[in-house]
Design an enzyme around this catalytic site. Structure first.
Site, PDB file in Angstrom:
ATOM      1  N   ASN A 170       2.808 -10.533  11.335  1.00 45.77           N
ATOM      2  CA  ASN A 170       1.597  -9.876  10.853  1.00 45.77           C
ATOM      3  C   ASN A 170       0.911 -10.703   9.766  1.00 45.77           C
ATOM      4  O   ASN A 170      -0.314 -10.853   9.753  1.00 45.77           O
ATOM      5  CB  ASN A 170       1.922  -8.471  10.333  1.00 45.77           C
ATOM      6  N   PHE A 175      -3.106  -0.543  14.614  1.00 45.98           N
ATOM      7  CA  PHE A 175      -2.630  -0.525  16.003  1.00 45.98           C
ATOM      8  C   PHE A 175      -2.938   0.815  16.674  1.00 45.98           C
ATOM      9  O   PHE A 175      -2.313   1.170  17.680  1.00 45.98           O
ATOM     10  CB  PHE A 175      -1.126  -0.827  16.051  1.00 45.98           C
ATOM     11  N   GLY A 176      -3.861   1.568  16.081  1.00 43.85           N
ATOM     12  CA  GLY A 176      -4.280   2.836  16.681  1.00 43.85           C
ATOM     13  C   GLY A 176      -3.124   3.805  16.798  1.00 43.85           C
ATOM     14  O   GLY A 176      -2.474   4.140  15.796  1.00 43.85           O
ATOM     15  N   PRO A 177      -2.833   4.267  18.029  1.00 39.55           N
ATOM     16  CA  PRO A 177      -1.811   5.304  18.209  1.00 39.55           C
ATOM     17  C   PRO A 177      -0.410   4.898  17.736  1.00 39.55           C
ATOM     18  O   PRO A 177       0.409   5.761  17.434  1.00 39.55           O
ATOM     19  CB  PRO A 177      -1.786   5.527  19.730  1.00 39.55           C
ATOM     20  N   TYR A 211       3.692   9.491   0.408  1.00 40.11           N
ATOM     21  CA  TYR A 211       4.699   8.835   1.242  1.00 40.11           C
ATOM     22  C   TYR A 211       6.119   9.133   0.759  1.00 40.11           C
ATOM     23  O   TYR A 211       7.097   8.856   1.464  1.00 40.11           O
ATOM     24  CB  TYR A 211       4.463   7.318   1.306  1.00 40.11           C
ATOM     25  N   HIS A 259      -6.836   9.830  -2.213  1.00 43.54           N
ATOM     26  CA  HIS A 259      -6.284   9.735  -0.849  1.00 43.54           C
ATOM     27  C   HIS A 259      -7.198  10.406   0.178  1.00 43.54           C
ATOM     28  O   HIS A 259      -7.462   9.857   1.251  1.00 43.54           O
ATOM     29  CB  HIS A 259      -4.880  10.356  -0.826  1.00 43.54           C
ATOM     30  N   ASP A 296       0.840  -1.188   0.000  1.00 42.50           N
ATOM     31  CA  ASP A 296       0.000   0.000   0.000  1.00 42.50           C
ATOM     32  C   ASP A 296       0.880   1.245   0.000  1.00 42.50           C
ATOM     33  O   ASP A 296       1.550   1.532   0.991  1.00 42.50           O
ATOM     34  CB  ASP A 296      -0.883  -0.020   1.259  1.00 42.50           C
ATOM     35  N   LYS A 327       2.274  -1.492   8.701  1.00 41.76           N
ATOM     36  CA  LYS A 327       3.619  -1.154   8.231  1.00 41.76           C
ATOM     37  C   LYS A 327       4.620  -1.566   9.301  1.00 41.76           C
ATOM     38  O   LYS A 327       4.412  -1.304  10.491  1.00 41.76           O
ATOM     39  CB  LYS A 327       3.707   0.349   7.981  1.00 41.76           C
ATOM     40  N   GLU A 346       5.870   7.821  16.026  1.00 41.70           N
ATOM     41  CA  GLU A 346       7.103   8.295  15.387  1.00 41.70           C
ATOM     42  C   GLU A 346       6.968   9.684  14.769  1.00 41.70           C
ATOM     43  O   GLU A 346       7.973  10.315  14.449  1.00 41.70           O
ATOM     44  CB  GLU A 346       7.618   7.264  14.355  1.00 41.70           C
ATOM     45  N   LYS A 374      -2.074   6.000  -4.334  1.00 40.72           N
ATOM     46  CA  LYS A 374      -3.120   7.000  -4.054  1.00 40.72           C
ATOM     47  C   LYS A 374      -2.809   8.322  -4.737  1.00 40.72           C
ATOM     48  O   LYS A 374      -1.641   8.721  -4.836  1.00 40.72           O
ATOM     49  CB  LYS A 374      -3.244   7.228  -2.537  1.00 40.72           C
TER      50      LYS A 374
END
Ligand code: NAD
Length: 318
Positions: free
Chosen positions: A279, A217-219, A49, A111, A44, A269, A224, A78
């Site tokens: 994963n 994984f939310g936050p 990015y 996007h 993706d 990611k 980073e 995107k």
């Protein structure tokens, strides 16, 4: 089930792919090449990015060594907000394909349904949210219908097999379904137990649009870039850890399976090989209905990726 069948083309979109946002440019080619070796088939990406060339290098290395055939991969990219005008969509998609070194995308997404003033890629790329002053967001008067019509032409031209949209709500999908000649095939939205988006997902499924959830994984994905809003980590949350130890799986695997078991694709990611294998392996077990509900009950509508929060002056239609 390890993939979702996209209704218009019958193409299989893997349930677990790899996100590429924030993978450092210097690592992309090796990460992607080795991830393909480990069994990843969906990547993706996005103009925003800033690493499509390097991600594409990894893909091309795997293709040239015969590790996979192009048709076995599912490549998503995107369209960034500054390229929404009809005269820019095809040129931009073509430029991005050149960066990847590919002839077509399997999926090309709008996007954000937010048109921004055009920035010439020769001047600044990726353009990001802000104008030249680095702090003002310049909206542009381009309707989504205009952008979507140009997206449909990418399908006609063979540059994208499927098209879709990211970061929108059901009301906008309703409108799109009225004017779309080619229906959006995929909706990509933020989705984790703090933001379950149940009504939107039910609606998308009802009208035949597959859903990909990002930031599973939310936050975690926002630490980073210092945008985690101080929210409690889901990876170390008591409930997630308890469920994980019951199944002898990791918290990450539980969070991914919570989505995929509900028919929602995920694109976590990560750059560490052990974690990306973990994963991908998250499809190897099933959560009970009670555990899925308990995780869903963590919902507090906490949205990490909200452009409305951008703390800048907005010069509307400047
Ligand atoms: P994520 O939820 O995938 O989290 C990434 C973080 O989790 C990284 O710090 C990574 O090291 C860590 N992680 C990954 N696997 C782990 C594991 N097994 N155990 C422990 N830690 C692990 O976050 P994300 O990067 O926000 O989202 C994933 C992808 O979704 C992006 O790369 C991008 O492709 C896509 N995305 C799309 C949009 C959009 O607007 N459409 C927005 C954000 C992200």
């Amino acid at each position: 089930m390890s993939s979702i069948t996209l209704p218009r083309t019958g193409q299989q979109m893997p349930l677990v792919g790899m996100g590429t946002w924030k993978i450092p440019n210097s690592e992309c080619a090796d990460v992607v090449y080795n991830a393909i070796k480990s069994g990843y088939r969906l990547f993706d990406g996005a103009a925003d990015y800033g690493n499509e060339k390097e991600v594409g290098e990894g893909v091309r290395r795997a293709l040239s060594e015969g590790l996979v055939k192009r048709e076995e991969l599912f490549i998503t990219s995107k369209l960034w907000n500054t390229f929404h005008a009809k005269e820019h969509v095809k040129a931009q998609a073509t430029m991005q394909l050149d960066l990847w070194g590919l002839d077509y995308f399997d999926l090309f997404l709008v996007h954000f349904p937010i048109a921004l003033k055009y920035v010439d890629p020769a001047e600044r790329y990726p353009p990001g949210w802000f104008g030249a002053d680095g702090k003002t967001v310049h909206l542009q008067e381009t309707s989504l219908q205009e952008t979507w019509t140009a997206m449909e032409e990418l399908v006609d031209a063979g540059l994208a097999k499927n098209i879709g949209i990211s970061n929108c709500q059901g009301s906008l999908l309703c409108d799109m379904l009225r004017f779309a000649r080619i229906k959006p095939q995929v909706l990509q939205i933020e989705r984790h137990p703090y933001l379950t988006q149940e009504a939107l997902i039910a609606f998308a499924k009802e009208v035949g649009i597959a859903v990909t959830g990002y930031s599973s994984f939310g936050p975690q994905g926002y630490i980073e870039i210092s945008m985690d809003r101080g929210a409690q980590s889901l990876l170390s949350h008591d409930l997630v850890s308890t469920v994980a130890s019951r199944y002898k799986k990791s918290p990450a695997q539980v969070l991914l399976r919570w989505s995929t078991q509900q028919g929602i694709a995920v694109v976590p990611k990560v750059t560490y090989e052990d974690k990306w294998v973990e994963n991908l392996d998250s499809l190897s077990f099933d959560l009970s209905a009670a555990d899925i509900k308990a995780l869903s009950d963590l919902n507090c509508n906490l949205r990490m990726n909200d452009p409305a929060d951008i703390d800048v002056r907005m010069s509307i239609f400047a």
